[in-house]
Scaffold this motif. Structure first.
Motif, mmCIF file in Angstrom:
data_model
loop_
_atom_site.group_PDB
_atom_site.id
_atom_site.type_symbol
_atom_site.label_atom_id
_atom_site.label_comp_id
_atom_site.label_asym_id
_atom_site.label_seq_id
_atom_site.Cartn_x
_atom_site.Cartn_y
_atom_site.Cartn_z
ATOM 1 N N VAL A 20 -9.324 -30.804 -10.798
ATOM 2 C CA VAL A 20 -7.979 -30.294 -10.489
ATOM 3 C C VAL A 20 -8.008 -28.777 -10.351
ATOM 4 N N GLN A 21 -8.732 -28.113 -11.258
ATOM 5 C CA GLN A 21 -8.827 -26.649 -11.208
ATOM 6 C C GLN A 21 -9.479 -26.174 -9.916
ATOM 7 N N VAL A 22 -10.566 -26.833 -9.531
ATOM 8 C CA VAL A 22 -11.235 -26.479 -8.268
ATOM 9 C C VAL A 22 -10.302 -26.724 -7.086
ATOM 10 N N PHE A 25 -7.625 -23.920 -6.849
ATOM 11 C CA PHE A 25 -8.184 -22.700 -6.270
ATOM 12 C C PHE A 25 -8.488 -22.897 -4.785
ATOM 13 N N GLY A 26 -8.984 -24.085 -4.424
ATOM 14 C CA GLY A 26 -9.237 -24.374 -3.015
ATOM 15 C C GLY A 26 -7.966 -24.318 -2.194
ATOM 16 N N ALA A 27 -6.867 -24.850 -2.762
ATOM 17 C CA ALA A 27 -5.573 -24.816 -2.072
ATOM 18 C C ALA A 27 -5.095 -23.378 -1.891
ATOM 19 N N ILE A 28 -5.292 -22.544 -2.925
ATOM 20 C CA ILE A 28 -4.911 -21.133 -2.823
ATOM 21 C C ILE A 28 -5.673 -20.457 -1.690
ATOM 22 N N VAL A 73 -15.767 -22.967 0.426
ATOM 23 C CA VAL A 73 -14.432 -23.211 0.986
ATOM 24 C C VAL A 73 -13.945 -21.973 1.731
ATOM 25 N N PHE A 74 -14.167 -20.800 1.152
ATOM 26 C CA PHE A 74 -13.827 -19.541 1.824
ATOM 27 C C PHE A 74 -14.556 -19.465 3.166
ATOM 28 N N GLY A 75 -15.858 -19.764 3.163
ATOM 29 C CA GLY A 75 -16.627 -19.741 4.406
ATOM 30 C C GLY A 75 -16.088 -20.730 5.422
ATOM 31 N N LEU A 76 -15.653 -21.894 4.933
ATOM 32 C CA LEU A 76 -15.108 -22.917 5.830
ATOM 33 C C LEU A 76 -13.821 -22.425 6.502
ATOM 34 N N THR A 77 -12.962 -21.735 5.746
ATOM 35 C CA THR A 77 -11.727 -21.208 6.350
ATOM 36 C C THR A 77 -12.052 -20.154 7.404
ATOM 37 N N SER A 78 -13.087 -19.367 7.140
ATOM 38 C CA SER A 78 -13.506 -18.355 8.118
ATOM 39 C C SER A 78 -14.044 -19.021 9.377
ATOM 40 N N PHE A 79 -14.830 -20.071 9.173
ATOM 41 C CA PHE A 79 -15.392 -20.833 10.300
ATOM 42 C C PHE A 79 -14.270 -21.413 11.162
#
Length: 233
Positions: A20-22, A25-28, A73-79
């Motif tokens: 849930v915590q991950v 943060f992923g949603a944020i 996840v950050f990299g995926l949003t950039s991609f």
């Protein structure tokens, strides 16, 4: 038998809480990434970002393994962003975008993901190292102001320095052409981007990591929020 049975629900609860915590943060990260002018701030042919902040905080709260997942996840949003909403230099982050004869490739994947994954790893170890040089009282509390600042700065700089230097390694000529810069001056141009974008990003990361971390890394707060207390601080 009864003791073994009783332990399983606790482990299951911990595992569920961790996921849930991950997920939170992923949603944020996704919200920041796809809200205009929030996570990615357009600056002409490139973008500045503050999405590394939740990745850094997650690294400190949950450790490098989950931090690296959120870095991915950050990299995926950039991609995704550079594929569907490209700028002139988006080819360095995605192989699915090209400008004339200039196109991305395997180097784009490396640039897009490797530095971002390291954002979720490096700050954790920088913070642990910083705790070795503070007082015993500070170590017991688990919160070091200078450690938080250094963790934030290191997370931002590992992203900027790796991204820009990998661009030089994989896309030197193409990057120079996209920015209308002479090939012989491309590294000077890269250094200027590091100075103009990277240094302010690092300063902001240090300040925000200090402000947020001073609250969330307190042991009582971590316990109430269900974060691990076995991270070494």
């Amino acid at each position: 038998m009864n003791n073994s049975t009783m332990k399983k629900p606790a482990g299951s609860r911990y595992s569920t809480m961790s996921m849930v915590q991950v997920a939170i943060f992923g949603a944020i990260i996704f919200i920041m990434a796809f809200t205009p002018f929030l996570g990615y701030i357009p600056l002409g042919v490139t973008r500045a970002t503050i999405i590394h902040i939740p990745v850094i905080i997650a690294s400190l709260l949950m450790g490098p393994k989950k931090g690296s997942v959120l870095g991915f996840v950050f990299g995926l949003t950039s991609f995704i962003n550079n594929t569907i909403n490209p700028t002139a230099t988006s080819f360095v982050f995605t192989p699915f975008y090209s400008v004339g004869e200039i196109s991305g490739g395997i180097g784009s994947i490396i640039i897009c993901f490797v530095p971002r994954i390291l954002i979720g790893i490096v700050p954790y170890y920088v913070y642990r190292l910083a705790l070795r040089f503070v007082s015993e009282d500070t170590r017991r509390k688990g919160v070091s102001g200078i450690g938080l600042v250094l963790a934030g700065i290191s997370g931002a700089l590992v992203n900027t320095l790796l991204v820009m230097n990998l661009i030089f390694v994989f896309f030197r000529e193409a990057y120079a052409q996209a920015n209308d810069v002479a090939s012989s001056a491309v590294y000077t141009f890269i250094l200027s981007v590091i100075g103009i974008n990277g240094v302010p990003e690092a300063i902001v990361a240090g300040i925000l990591t200090l402000c947020i971390g001073k609250v969330l890394l307190k042991k009582k707060v971590r316990e109430r929020l269900g974060f691990r207390n076995d991270l070494g601080y």
